[in-house]
Design a protein around this motif. Structure first.
Motif, PDB file in Angstrom:
ATOM      1  N   UNK A  97       0.828  -1.207   0.000  1.00 51.13           N
ATOM      2  CA  UNK A  97       0.000   0.000   0.000  1.00 51.13           C
ATOM      3  C   UNK A  97       0.862   1.257   0.000  1.00 51.13           C
ATOM      4  N   UNK A  98       1.937   1.262   0.793  1.00 47.91           N
ATOM      5  CA  UNK A  98       2.831   2.420   0.836  1.00 47.91           C
ATOM      6  C   UNK A  98       3.502   2.638  -0.517  1.00 47.91           C
ATOM      7  N   UNK A  99       3.928   1.555  -1.160  1.00 47.43           N
ATOM      8  CA  UNK A  99       4.539   1.672  -2.487  1.00 47.43           C
ATOM      9  C   UNK A  99       3.535   2.218  -3.500  1.00 47.43           C
ATOM     10  N   UNK A 100       2.294   1.771  -3.390  1.00 46.02           N
ATOM     11  CA  UNK A 100       1.241   2.215  -4.305  1.00 46.02           C
ATOM     12  C   UNK A 100       0.944   3.700  -4.104  1.00 46.02           C
ATOM     13  N   UNK A 101       0.959   4.128  -2.840  1.00 41.43           N
ATOM     14  CA  UNK A 101       0.585   5.514  -2.544  1.00 41.43           C
ATOM     15  C   UNK A 101       1.672   6.506  -2.951  1.00 41.43           C
ATOM     16  N   UNK A 102       2.893   6.025  -3.109  1.00 39.69           N
ATOM     17  CA  UNK A 102       3.963   6.912  -3.582  1.00 39.69           C
ATOM     18  C   UNK A 102       3.667   7.445  -4.977  1.00 39.69           C
ATOM     19  N   UNK A 103       2.833   6.703  -5.726  1.00 36.09           N
ATOM     20  CA  UNK A 103       2.499   7.120  -7.087  1.00 36.09           C
ATOM     21  C   UNK A 103       1.297   8.049  -7.132  1.00 36.09           C
ATOM     22  N   UNK A 104       0.626   8.253  -5.976  1.00 33.47           N
ATOM     23  CA  UNK A 104      -0.568   9.093  -5.926  1.00 33.47           C
ATOM     24  C   UNK A 104      -0.209  10.525  -5.568  1.00 33.47           C
ATOM     25  N   UNK A 105      -1.066  11.490  -5.936  1.00 35.42           N
ATOM     26  CA  UNK A 105      -0.884  12.857  -5.450  1.00 35.42           C
ATOM     27  C   UNK A 105      -0.973  12.885  -3.923  1.00 35.42           C
ATOM     28  N   UNK A 106      -0.280  13.804  -3.292  1.00 38.16           N
ATOM     29  CA  UNK A 106      -0.228  13.884  -1.832  1.00 38.16           C
ATOM     30  C   UNK A 106      -1.618  13.937  -1.217  1.00 38.16           C
ATOM     31  N   UNK A 107      -2.531  14.635  -1.852  1.00 35.38           N
ATOM     32  CA  UNK A 107      -3.866  14.849  -1.285  1.00 35.38           C
ATOM     33  C   UNK A 107      -4.666  13.553  -1.197  1.00 35.38           C
ATOM     34  N   UNK A 108      -4.329  12.541  -2.041  1.00 40.47           N
ATOM     35  CA  UNK A 108      -5.094  11.297  -2.076  1.00 40.47           C
ATOM     36  C   UNK A 108      -4.510  10.214  -1.179  1.00 40.47           C
ATOM     37  N   UNK A 109      -3.392  10.499  -0.524  1.00 37.70           N
ATOM     38  CA  UNK A 109      -2.734   9.464   0.268  1.00 37.70           C
ATOM     39  C   UNK A 109      -3.413   9.277   1.616  1.00 37.70           C
ATOM     40  N   UNK A 110      -3.363   8.043   2.123  1.00 35.50           N
ATOM     41  CA  UNK A 110      -3.932   7.752   3.436  1.00 35.50           C
ATOM     42  C   UNK A 110      -3.100   8.430   4.514  1.00 35.50           C
ATOM     43  N   UNK A 111      -3.802   8.840   5.584  1.00 33.89           N
ATOM     44  CA  UNK A 111      -3.100   9.508   6.670  1.00 33.89           C
ATOM     45  C   UNK A 111      -2.357   8.514   7.553  1.00 33.89           C
ATOM     46  N   UNK A 112      -2.799   7.256   7.577  1.00 30.58           N
ATOM     47  CA  UNK A 112      -2.183   6.247   8.437  1.00 30.58           C
ATOM     48  C   UNK A 112      -1.761   5.032   7.628  1.00 30.58           C
ATOM     49  N   UNK A 113      -0.596   4.444   7.936  1.00 27.94           N
ATOM     50  CA  UNK A 113      -0.258   3.135   7.371  1.00 27.94           C
ATOM     51  C   UNK A 113      -1.281   2.095   7.838  1.00 27.94           C
ATOM     52  N   UNK A 114      -1.348   0.976   7.125  1.00 28.64           N
ATOM     53  CA  UNK A 114      -2.392  -0.023   7.357  1.00 28.64           C
ATOM     54  C   UNK A 114      -2.424  -0.520   8.805  1.00 28.64           C
ATOM     55  N   UNK A 115      -1.289  -0.970   9.327  1.00 30.10           N
ATOM     56  CA  UNK A 115      -1.279  -1.564  10.670  1.00 30.10           C
ATOM     57  C   UNK A 115      -1.623  -0.525  11.724  1.00 30.10           C
ATOM     58  N   UNK A 116      -1.131   0.698  11.549  1.00 24.30           N
ATOM     59  CA  UNK A 116      -1.470   1.779  12.487  1.00 24.30           C
ATOM     60  C   UNK A 116      -2.968   2.070  12.458  1.00 24.30           C
ATOM     61  N   UNK A 117      -3.558   2.023  11.271  1.00 22.90           N
ATOM     62  CA  UNK A 117      -5.000   2.257  11.118  1.00 22.90           C
ATOM     63  C   UNK A 117      -5.810   1.184  11.842  1.00 22.90           C
ATOM     64  N   UNK A 118      -5.388  -0.073  11.718  1.00 26.07           N
ATOM     65  CA  UNK A 118      -6.091  -1.160  12.398  1.00 26.07           C
ATOM     66  C   UNK A 118      -5.952  -1.030  13.914  1.00 26.07           C
ATOM     67  N   UNK A 119      -4.763  -0.672  14.369  1.00 28.80           N
ATOM     68  CA  UNK A 119      -4.566  -0.477  15.805  1.00 28.80           C
ATOM     69  C   UNK A 119      -5.402   0.691  16.315  1.00 28.80           C
ATOM     70  N   UNK A 120      -5.550   1.719  15.512  1.00 27.28           N
ATOM     71  CA  UNK A 120      -6.356   2.877  15.899  1.00 27.28           C
ATOM     72  C   UNK A 120      -7.812   2.469  16.143  1.00 27.28           C
ATOM     73  N   UNK A 121      -8.333   1.575  15.291  1.00 25.44           N
ATOM     74  CA  UNK A 121      -9.707   1.089  15.459  1.00 25.44           C
ATOM     75  C   UNK A 121      -9.837   0.333  16.776  1.00 25.44           C
ATOM     76  N   UNK A 122      -8.870  -0.518  17.062  1.00 21.26           N
ATOM     77  CA  UNK A 122      -8.921  -1.368  18.252  1.00 21.26           C
ATOM     78  C   UNK A 122      -8.782  -0.566  19.537  1.00 21.26           C
ATOM     79  N   UNK A 123      -7.970   0.475  19.495  1.00 21.26           N
ATOM     80  CA  UNK A 123      -7.589   1.170  20.726  1.00 21.26           C
ATOM     81  C   UNK A 123      -8.430   2.388  21.051  1.00 21.26           C
ATOM     82  N   UNK A 124      -9.349   2.794  20.167  1.00 20.04           N
ATOM     83  CA  UNK A 124     -10.128   4.010  20.400  1.00 20.04           C
ATOM     84  C   UNK A 124     -11.628   3.739  20.385  1.00 20.04           C
TER      85      UNK A 124
END
Length: 477
Positions: free
Chosen positions: A285-312
């Motif tokens: 996903x990170x490699x894929x997002x390097x090809x996207x414009x900055x505005x379209x990129x995810x704010x969190x890497x995948x694992x951090x995003x999953x942990x955010x769901x679990x912890x909040x």
């Protein structure tokens, strides 16, 4: 000698032992180094061949995609990237793969190309990882409900009712399509059909699950559902899997508590048990997002995003509160939304749901108490007469991932709602019986399994998280 999976070999690391391993060739370099994978792990195991010890005709059968059985000794690896490798003493070719026609070569393939090879795409690292995560999620779902006192209920796939009221259903019939029996008014006489009535593939097992919840207390379905919606978006399938728990004596608050706890638990299971696959998918996903414009990129890497769901905690607010936020937000005032929010009662679209989650609250959101006019007939009417005890859970990148409600347990109110929507009582006489004989407060929700897999893997298209996608004009494989 019994064969071991590559996952077992790498976990046990029994250096010096003779081993037997089966798998498919990823690469064969210099007639010496075979990278073998058997699907048990994202990792390959390197198998070293002394080409002078084997016949050229045998070695020529070893190409990418070939299925092999290798016998040899496990030794410490001298190369980088692996701790052990196999010094091969015997090779058996289960099945060769023609290098001229085998489509899954060791190079980057587009997801669109791989959808055309859905029978082989799981041999790529990406799809193998996705499907292992999907399997882990399915196990976690059954484990969660079993540990929390639920009974697994199999809802019928063929049904005579439209639980959602959407009308977009696949017909099931044995009648002759060219010459069906007709009534006097020219309509099709479904009394001559196999079931003696008009039937369809189910869009939901909810109504039937309610019947069993009102006897067993807590039940859940986990099975295929079907929607004949002519939609080719990256979020829709014609055949998909649904998880639908139903609970007697649960009000809406208890329903929301359960849904949040359930989602956190199954995601936590994947975080704990699919670390290698998630790490691979995150890097992809990170490699894929390097090809996207900055505005379209995810704010969190995948694992951090999953942990955010679990912890909040999920943010909870009423539909009315959400409408006020949306009506006064900049995208709405500047008419950047495709569907501008003007008045209370608007049916929220994915762009509105994602704004609330990704821009305003920046966390998962549970909306509840929706207008009765935009929700299904079975949802409990609030005292205001305008809203129902419905709830939706909204996730970043997905929008709605869960929809549920407290069900209408009052017979008179349910009859009034059915009459207003022209739903004949005789079609759901058994559903009304549940309100006559021992009615009680009860609730439930539905979660689209593929949307959960989509979120957990970071994939961008729902067609890539189900083995063989069914979409408009596509029922290949």
């Amino acid at each position: 000698m019994n064969s071991l999976s590559i996952k077992e070999i790498l976990a046990l690391n029994p250096v010096g032992q003779d081993v037997v391993v089966n798998g498919w060739v990823k690469t064969f370099r210099s007639n010496r180094f075979i990278a073998l994978n058997d699907g048990s792990t994202i990792q390959n195991i390197q198998c070293v061949v002394d080409f002078e010890s084997f016949d050229d005709a045998l070695l020529k059968q070893i190409n990418t995609g070939a299925a092999l059985k290798l016998t040899g000794t496990l030794v410490e690896s001298l190369g980088k990237g692996q701790n052990v490798e196999i010094q091969v003493s015997d090779i058996f070719v289960h099945g060769a793969a023609d290098p001229e026609t085998y489509p899954i070569q060791p190079k980057k393939h587009s997801l669109e190309f791989l959808r055309e090879k859905a029978h082989l795409r799981v041999r790529t690292n990406t799809f193998a990882a996705v499907m292992r995560v999907r399997s882990a999620l399915a196990f976690a779902i059954h484990q969660y409900f079993t540990q929390n006192g639920f009974y697994y209920f199999h809802a019928p796939i063929i049904t005579g009712s439209d639980a959602e009221g959407a009308g977009e259903m696949f017909k099931v019939t044995t009648l002759d399509g060219k010459n069906p029996p007709l009534n006097e008014d020219g309509s099709i006489d479904y009394k001559e059909d196999f079931f003696g009535k008009e039937t369809n593939l189910t869009v939901s097992g909810q109504l039937e699950a309610e019947a069993y919840a009102m006897a067993l207390g807590k039940v859940y379905t986990f099975g295929p559902t079907f929607r004949a919606e002519n939609s080719n978006t990256s979020r829709h399938l014609a055949e998909f899997w649904m998880i639908e728990p139903e609970m007697a004596f649960y009000d809406l608050d208890a329903n929301m508590d359960l849904a949040e706890d359930f989602i956190k638990n199954v995601i936590r299971y994947v975080l704990d048990n699919c670390q290698e696959d998630l790490a691979f998918l995150e890097k992809r996903l990170l490699d894929e997002e390097k090809t996207k414009p900055q505005i379209e990129r995810s704010e969190m890497p995948l694992i951090e995003k999953l942990k955010f769901i679990v912890e909040n905690n999920f943010k909870r607010l009423t539909y009315t509160e959400a409408i006020e936020i949306l009506r006064n937000c900049k995208p709405n005032k500047k008419k950047k939304f495709q569907y501008v929010i003007d008045d209370w009662g608007a049916d929220l679209q994915s762009e509105h749901e994602r704004y609330l989650v990704e821009k305003h609250f920046k966390c998962p959101v549970i909306l509840f108490d929706y207008p009765a006019k935009i929700k299904a007939f079975y949802m409990r009417l609030n005292e205001d007469g305008k809203t129902v005890r419905a709830m939706d859970i909204l996730f970043p990148g997905i929008g709605e991932i869960v929809g549920g409600s407290q069900r209408e347990e009052r017979l008179d109110v349910l009859k009034e709602k059915m009459a207003a929507l022209n739903i004949p009582e005789e079609e759901l006489w058994w559903y009304l019986d549940l309100r006559k004989f021992g009615t009680a407060v009860h609730s439930g929700f539905g979660l689209g399994f593929e949307r959960l897999v989509l979120f957990a893997t970071g994939m961008g298209n729902i067609r890539d998280v189900i083995p063989f996608p069914r979409t408009p004009q596509n029922a290949e494989f």
